[in-house]
Design a protein around this motif. Structure first.
Motif, short mmCIF file in Angstrom:
data_model
loop_
_atom_site.label_atom_id
_atom_site.label_comp_id
_atom_site.label_asym_id
_atom_site.label_seq_id
_atom_site.Cartn_x
_atom_site.Cartn_y
_atom_site.Cartn_z
N VAL A 60 -9.54 -4.38 -6.63
CA VAL A 60 -8.35 -4.75 -7.41
C VAL A 60 -8.39 -4.17 -8.82
N GLN A 61 -9.56 -3.75 -9.29
CA GLN A 61 -9.65 -3.10 -10.60
C GLN A 61 -8.94 -1.75 -10.63
N ASP A 62 -8.78 -1.14 -9.47
CA ASP A 62 -8.24 0.21 -9.35
C ASP A 62 -6.72 0.15 -9.21
N GLN A 63 -6.02 0.32 -10.31
CA GLN A 63 -4.57 0.19 -10.30
C GLN A 63 -3.91 1.13 -9.29
N GLN A 64 -4.38 2.36 -9.24
CA GLN A 64 -3.77 3.33 -8.33
C GLN A 64 -3.96 2.91 -6.88
N ALA A 65 -5.16 2.40 -6.55
CA ALA A 65 -5.42 1.96 -5.18
C ALA A 65 -4.56 0.76 -4.82
N VAL A 66 -4.42 -0.19 -5.73
CA VAL A 66 -3.60 -1.37 -5.46
C VAL A 66 -2.16 -0.96 -5.17
N PHE A 67 -1.62 -0.08 -6.02
CA PHE A 67 -0.21 0.29 -5.87
C PHE A 67 0.01 1.20 -4.65
N SER A 68 -0.93 2.06 -4.33
CA SER A 68 -0.74 2.97 -3.20
C SER A 68 -1.06 2.30 -1.87
N ILE A 69 -2.14 1.53 -1.81
CA ILE A 69 -2.55 0.92 -0.54
C ILE A 69 -1.75 -0.35 -0.25
N LEU A 70 -1.78 -1.29 -1.17
CA LEU A 70 -1.02 -2.53 -0.95
C LEU A 70 0.48 -2.25 -1.04
N GLY A 71 0.88 -1.46 -2.03
CA GLY A 71 2.30 -1.17 -2.20
C GLY A 71 2.88 -0.32 -1.08
N GLY A 72 2.00 0.30 -0.30
CA GLY A 72 2.46 1.19 0.77
C GLY A 72 2.47 0.58 2.16
N ILE A 73 2.27 -0.73 2.26
CA ILE A 73 2.24 -1.34 3.60
C ILE A 73 3.64 -1.36 4.20
N ALA A 74 3.69 -1.48 5.51
CA ALA A 74 4.95 -1.45 6.25
C ALA A 74 5.85 -2.60 5.81
N PRO A 75 7.18 -2.39 5.85
CA PRO A 75 8.12 -3.44 5.40
C PRO A 75 7.92 -4.79 6.07
N GLU A 76 7.55 -4.80 7.34
CA GLU A 76 7.40 -6.08 8.02
C GLU A 76 6.24 -6.91 7.45
N TRP A 77 5.28 -6.24 6.81
CA TRP A 77 4.16 -6.95 6.18
C TRP A 77 4.49 -7.39 4.75
N GLN A 78 5.60 -6.91 4.21
CA GLN A 78 5.93 -7.24 2.82
C GLN A 78 6.59 -8.61 2.66
N ALA A 79 6.87 -9.27 3.76
CA ALA A 79 7.47 -10.61 3.71
C ALA A 79 6.39 -11.65 3.48
N VAL A 80 5.68 -11.52 2.36
CA VAL A 80 4.54 -12.38 2.04
C VAL A 80 5.04 -13.75 1.58
N ASP A 81 4.56 -14.79 2.25
CA ASP A 81 4.93 -16.16 1.89
C ASP A 81 3.93 -16.78 0.92
#
Length: 252
Positions: A60-81
């Motif tokens: 989580v310290q790696d801003q680029q990794a957070v935004f590219s890996i987590l930010g790049g997940i498929a739309p169906e996974w983005q419905a985080v509750d």
């Protein structure tokens, strides 16, 4: 199906939360630095609970990794509750004038900036859906500063302040925010703080029956399942033998 995203899921509070939410039928996004632990947890939870698990290995310290890996997940996974911002920890225990700058950077970059990076990716998804619940794992150290805790205490005080700010800014969107601040809890926390010194780590809990990771997971799950109109904003949780950051009854 509801989705819970848990950072730092390879051990401690994060792993216990993953197991708790999986048992209730939540699909999971689990993150951590240790890929082999993530895939092992994925296999165990999918097999036992017949849910879907998306493991994401990054720091989580790696801003680029957070935004590219987590930010790049498929739309169906983005419905985080549910978002459990758990990744964090302490490094060292020394007077501030003798502080190790690498330790300071690690604590600030993980406990504060890492939490912010993950939240910055996830919060717009929740805003778009007008729902969600964010849990930020702080510490009793963020409420009371103790000797030699200095920068760790400061980082967890920042988590407390960020949680309060989130509650204000996300209020119009129906998003809950809960700060959870554990006291003495026996996980890998002290082993990491003392850099593998098992004797020093064990002495932290000498004479105590400390909290367990499962205790904190149970509390988070309880808060997550309250009626929609009910939000527990802030919780300080200690074992019975701990009154606050300073006072303990270690008679066993």
């Amino acid at each position: 199906m509801a989705i819970a995203l848990i950072t730092g899921a390879t051990a401690g509070f994060g792993k216990a939360c993953a197991e708790k939410f999986a048992a209730a039928g939540y699909d999971l996004i689990i993150t951590g630095r240790r890929a082999e632990r993530l895939t092992g947890l994925q296999a165990a939870l999918e097999s036992q609970y017949k849910i879907k698990v998306l493991p994401l290995a990054f720091d989580v310290q790696d801003q680029q990794a957070v935004f590219s890996i987590l930010g790049g997940i498929a739309p169906e996974w983005q419905a985080v509750d549910i978002l459990v911002n758990n990744a964090g920890g302490a490094q060292g225990l020394s007077p501030i004038q003798d502080g190790n700058l690498d330790d300071w950077n690690t604590m600030i970059d993980t406990n504060v900036k890492g939490l912010l990076y993950v939240s910055r990716v996830v919060m717009p998804w929740m805003v778009a859906r007008q729902q969600g619940h964010i849990f930020n794992i702080g510490s009793i150290a963020g409420k009371q500063v103790y000797a030699n805790g200095n920068v760790y205490c400061a980082s967890k005080a920042a988590v407390d302040a960020i949680s309060q700010g989130m509650r204000i800014d996300l209020l119009p969107y129906g998003i809950k925010v809960t700060g959870v601040h554990p006291g003495a809890a026996e996980t890998e926390f002290s082993l990491v703080r003392f850099k593998g010194d098992e004797e020093k780590a064990a002495n932290v809990y000498k004479g105590l029956t400390p909290l367990t990771a499962e205790d904190i997971a149970d509390i988070i799950f309880y808060c997550a399942r309250l009626p929609r109109h009910v939000c527990i904003n802030d919780l300080v949780v200690t074992p019975l033998q701990q009154a606050n950051a300073f006072y303990y009854d270690r008679r066993g």
